[in-house]
Motif scaffolding. Structure first.
Motif, PDB file in Angstrom:
ATOM      1  N   ASP A 136      68.581  32.464  56.798  1.00  0.00           N
ATOM      2  CA  ASP A 136      68.536  31.947  58.164  1.00  0.00           C
ATOM      3  C   ASP A 136      68.261  30.444  58.194  1.00  0.00           C
ATOM      4  OD1 ASP A 136      68.742  32.155  60.915  1.00  0.00           O
ATOM      5  OD2 ASP A 136      66.628  32.641  61.198  1.00  0.00           O
ATOM      6  N   GLY A 137      68.969  29.708  57.340  1.00  0.00           N
ATOM      7  CA  GLY A 137      68.847  28.255  57.337  1.00  0.00           C
ATOM      8  C   GLY A 137      67.599  27.723  56.677  1.00  0.00           C
ATOM      9  N   ARG A 138      66.904  28.562  55.894  1.00  0.00           N
ATOM     10  CA  ARG A 138      65.683  28.134  55.210  1.00  0.00           C
ATOM     11  C   ARG A 138      65.745  28.510  53.738  1.00  0.00           C
ATOM     12  NH1 ARG A 138      61.638  26.819  58.690  1.00  0.00           N
ATOM     13  NH2 ARG A 138      60.048  27.122  57.112  1.00  0.00           N
ATOM     14  N   LEU A 139      65.141  27.674  52.904  1.00  0.00           N
ATOM     15  CA  LEU A 139      64.955  27.990  51.496  1.00  0.00           C
ATOM     16  C   LEU A 139      63.597  28.662  51.334  1.00  0.00           C
ATOM     17  CD1 LEU A 139      65.741  27.761  48.480  1.00  0.00           C
ATOM     18  CD2 LEU A 139      64.542  25.558  48.455  1.00  0.00           C
ATOM     19  N   ASP A 140      63.607  29.908  50.841  1.00  0.00           N
ATOM     20  CA  ASP A 140      62.378  30.654  50.586  1.00  0.00           C
ATOM     21  C   ASP A 140      62.190  30.808  49.087  1.00  0.00           C
ATOM     22  OD1 ASP A 140      62.164  30.955  53.307  1.00  0.00           O
ATOM     23  OD2 ASP A 140      62.895  33.015  53.334  1.00  0.00           O
ATOM     24  N   ILE A 141      61.014  30.453  48.600  1.00  0.00           N
ATOM     25  CA  ILE A 141      60.670  30.634  47.190  1.00  0.00           C
ATOM     26  C   ILE A 141      59.376  31.435  47.127  1.00  0.00           C
ATOM     27  CG2 ILE A 141      60.053  29.500  45.024  1.00  0.00           C
ATOM     28  CD1 ILE A 141      61.685  27.098  45.950  1.00  0.00           C
ATOM     29  N   GLU A 142      59.462  32.608  46.540  1.00  0.00           N
ATOM     30  CA  GLU A 142      58.292  33.483  46.440  1.00  0.00           C
ATOM     31  C   GLU A 142      57.970  33.734  44.980  1.00  0.00           C
ATOM     32  OE1 GLU A 142      56.717  37.923  47.839  1.00  0.00           O
ATOM     33  OE2 GLU A 142      58.664  37.153  48.524  1.00  0.00           O
ATOM     34  N   ILE A 143      56.707  33.607  44.630  1.00  0.00           N
ATOM     35  CA  ILE A 143      56.262  33.905  43.271  1.00  0.00           C
ATOM     36  C   ILE A 143      55.053  34.819  43.338  1.00  0.00           C
ATOM     37  CG2 ILE A 143      54.908  31.782  43.126  1.00  0.00           C
ATOM     38  CD1 ILE A 143      55.700  31.862  40.062  1.00  0.00           C
ATOM     39  N   ASP A 144      55.176  35.950  42.678  1.00  0.00           N
ATOM     40  CA  ASP A 144      54.118  36.955  42.651  1.00  0.00           C
ATOM     41  C   ASP A 144      53.616  37.114  41.221  1.00  0.00           C
ATOM     42  OD1 ASP A 144      54.768  37.297  45.303  1.00  0.00           O
ATOM     43  OD2 ASP A 144      55.963  39.102  44.950  1.00  0.00           O
ATOM     44  N   THR A 145      52.320  37.030  41.033  1.00  0.00           N
ATOM     45  CA  THR A 145      51.730  37.231  39.708  1.00  0.00           C
ATOM     46  C   THR A 145      50.786  38.420  39.743  1.00  0.00           C
ATOM     47  OG1 THR A 145      49.814  35.788  40.077  1.00  0.00           O
ATOM     48  CG2 THR A 145      51.830  34.740  39.289  1.00  0.00           C
ATOM     49  N   LYS A 146      50.787  39.171  38.661  1.00  0.00           N
ATOM     50  CA  LYS A 146      49.869  40.303  38.497  1.00  0.00           C
ATOM     51  C   LYS A 146      49.218  40.191  37.129  1.00  0.00           C
ATOM     52  CE  LYS A 146      52.482  43.496  41.462  1.00  0.00           C
ATOM     53  NZ  LYS A 146      53.559  42.560  41.835  1.00  0.00           N
ATOM     54  N   THR A 147      47.878  40.140  37.114  1.00  0.00           N
ATOM     55  CA  THR A 147      47.104  40.018  35.889  1.00  0.00           C
ATOM     56  C   THR A 147      45.879  40.926  35.982  1.00  0.00           C
ATOM     57  OG1 THR A 147      45.805  38.178  36.793  1.00  0.00           O
ATOM     58  CG2 THR A 147      47.812  37.606  35.572  1.00  0.00           C
ATOM     59  N   PRO A 148      45.231  41.250  34.856  1.00  0.00           N
ATOM     60  CA  PRO A 148      43.976  42.010  34.927  1.00  0.00           C
ATOM     61  C   PRO A 148      42.953  41.268  35.789  1.00  0.00           C
ATOM     62  CG  PRO A 148      44.809  42.006  32.688  1.00  0.00           C
ATOM     63  CD  PRO A 148      45.675  41.038  33.460  1.00  0.00           C
ATOM     64  N   ALA A 149      42.234  42.006  36.621  1.00  0.00           N
ATOM     65  CA  ALA A 149      41.312  41.398  37.584  1.00  0.00           C
ATOM     66  C   ALA A 149      39.952  41.152  36.951  1.00  0.00           C
ATOM     67  CB  ALA A 149      41.186  42.286  38.817  1.00  0.00           C
ATOM     68  N   THR A 150      39.892  40.232  35.988  1.00  0.00           N
ATOM     69  CA  THR A 150      38.622  39.857  35.379  1.00  0.00           C
ATOM     70  C   THR A 150      37.803  39.020  36.362  1.00  0.00           C
ATOM     71  OG1 THR A 150      39.698  37.931  34.388  1.00  0.00           O
ATOM     72  CG2 THR A 150      39.543  39.927  33.045  1.00  0.00           C
ATOM     73  N   ASP A 151      36.476  39.157  36.296  1.00  0.00           N
ATOM     74  CA  ASP A 151      35.603  38.409  37.193  1.00  0.00           C
ATOM     75  C   ASP A 151      35.651  36.922  36.886  1.00  0.00           C
ATOM     76  OD1 ASP A 151      34.881  40.765  38.366  1.00  0.00           O
ATOM     77  OD2 ASP A 151      32.863  40.848  37.489  1.00  0.00           O
ATOM     78  N   GLY A 152      35.521  36.104  37.920  1.00  0.00           N
ATOM     79  CA  GLY A 152      35.460  34.661  37.747  1.00  0.00           C
ATOM     80  C   GLY A 152      36.160  33.927  38.874  1.00  0.00           C
ATOM     81  N   GLU A 153      35.931  32.616  38.937  1.00  0.00           N
ATOM     82  CA  GLU A 153      36.569  31.762  39.934  1.00  0.00           C
ATOM     83  C   GLU A 153      37.906  31.261  39.420  1.00  0.00           C
ATOM     84  OE1 GLU A 153      34.141  28.669  41.443  1.00  0.00           O
ATOM     85  OE2 GLU A 153      32.529  30.012  42.082  1.00  0.00           O
ATOM     86  N   ARG A 154      38.838  31.076  40.346  1.00  0.00           N
ATOM     87  CA  ARG A 154      40.161  30.578  40.018  1.00  0.00           C
ATOM     88  C   ARG A 154      40.601  29.594  41.083  1.00  0.00           C
ATOM     89  NH1 ARG A 154      39.680  35.809  38.460  1.00  0.00           N
ATOM     90  NH2 ARG A 154      40.792  36.569  36.609  1.00  0.00           N
ATOM     91  N   ILE A 155      41.330  28.561  40.664  1.00  0.00           N
ATOM     92  CA  ILE A 155      41.891  27.580  41.588  1.00  0.00           C
ATOM     93  C   ILE A 155      43.411  27.715  41.567  1.00  0.00           C
ATOM     94  CG2 ILE A 155      42.142  25.137  42.157  1.00  0.00           C
ATOM     95  CD1 ILE A 155      39.512  24.620  40.740  1.00  0.00           C
ATOM     96  N   TYR A 156      43.994  27.857  42.741  1.00  0.00           N
ATOM     97  CA  TYR A 156      45.443  27.951  42.870  1.00  0.00           C
ATOM     98  C   TYR A 156      45.946  26.718  43.601  1.00  0.00           C
ATOM     99  CZ  TYR A 156      44.812  32.755  41.431  1.00  0.00           C
ATOM    100  OH  TYR A 156      44.474  33.885  40.727  1.00  0.00           O
ATOM    101  N   SER A 157      46.815  25.966  42.947  1.00  0.00           N
ATOM    102  CA  SER A 157      47.347  24.741  43.523  1.00  0.00           C
ATOM    103  C   SER A 157      48.602  25.052  44.329  1.00  0.00           C
ATOM    104  CB  SER A 157      47.672  23.735  42.406  1.00  0.00           C
ATOM    105  OG  SER A 157      48.212  22.563  42.954  1.00  0.00           O
ATOM    106  N   LEU A 158      48.624  24.589  45.570  1.00  0.00           N
ATOM    107  CA  LEU A 158      49.784  24.720  46.445  1.00  0.00           C
ATOM    108  C   LEU A 158      50.309  23.316  46.688  1.00  0.00           C
ATOM    109  CD1 LEU A 158      48.150  27.199  48.984  1.00  0.00           C
ATOM    110  CD2 LEU A 158      49.424  27.772  46.909  1.00  0.00           C
TER     111      LEU A 158
END
Length: 233
Positions: A136-158
């Motif tokens: 519909d006139g837009r570029l969509d880019i989707e990325i899905d990640t699945k990893t073991p859910a180990t405890d800890g903090e994570r930073i995701y850059s957008l």
């Protein structure tokens, strides 16, 4: 850039237009960040040159810089340390150029149809799914990640929109901070926070670009979904 550290919801906006690039770099698997304490609001300049200078899979969790609205050319979609997908935009036509898995990763899926490309990478218990689509006139880019859910903090850059810091503990996800680039507005779903999940929508009204960020723990796996959209002329 506006940075908010919180355990509740946030809606922040900067001033001025976000700096945009034609190259799209998307994320792979998360990395742990140092602990963050306290709650405060602070302003800091947006980082420049991160897209070219930071290797995929190193440092913070990678993100994306959606292309300028209507921009044609080659687009590198990086799935962090899983690999990369090279596509070409030309007058609203999407063409696959190449898929390059990184060592130890395997490309297990490649599907193409007019206006849509899907590529999956696997390494042991880690998966990265990339979908690139013109809709519909837009570029969509989707990325899905699945990893073991180990405890800890994570930073995701957008990249281009900001970054998000989360904490995973005992199968629940909490929001630590949202870092918003000037020109973007972020809104957090408070109901999802109460359920131990994080859902954030970011929008740039000047360019029409959006970013959707969702993360949850399901059956012992951390699932992170990011969708970047940009209008095409």
């Amino acid at each position: 850039m506006n940075k908010t550290r919180l355990t509740g919801s946030v809606r922040t906006a900067g001033s001025g237009a976000a700096a945009l690039m034609a190259t799209v770099v998307l994320a792979g698997c998360g990395t742990q960040a140092p602990p963050v304490e306290g709650a405060h609001l602070e302003n800091s300049p947006a980082a420049t040159g991160l897209m070219q200078s930071e290797p995929a899979g190193e440092g913070r969790e990678g993100g994306a810089e959606t292309p300028d609205p209507g921009a044609d050319g080659d687009v590198v979609v990086s799935a962090g340390d899983a690999g990369a997908v090279l596509v070409r935009l030309d007058g609203g036509v999407l063409t696959l150029i190449d898929v390059v898995p990184e060592p130890s990763w395997e490309q297990v899926k490649l599907e193409q149809e007019p206006g849509e490309i899907e590529v999956d990478f696997v390494r042991g218990a880690d998966t990265v799914e990339v979908e690139i689509e013109i809709d519909d006139g837009r570029l969509d880019i989707e990325i899905d990640t699945k990893t073991p859910a180990t405890d800890g903090e994570r930073i995701y850059s957008l990249e281009g929109a900001g970054s998000v810091t989360i904490d995973v503990r005992a199968g629940f996800v909490s929001l630590i901070s949202v870092d918003v680039t000037d020109g973007w507005v972020a809104s957090v779903d408070e109901d999802e926070l109460r359920e131990g999940e994080v859902e954030i929508d970011l929008r740039n009204s000047a360019t029409g670009q959006t970013v959707e960020f969702d993360v949850e723990v399901d059956d012992g796996r951390l699932e992170v979904d990011r969708t970047y959209t940009s209008p095409l002329r």
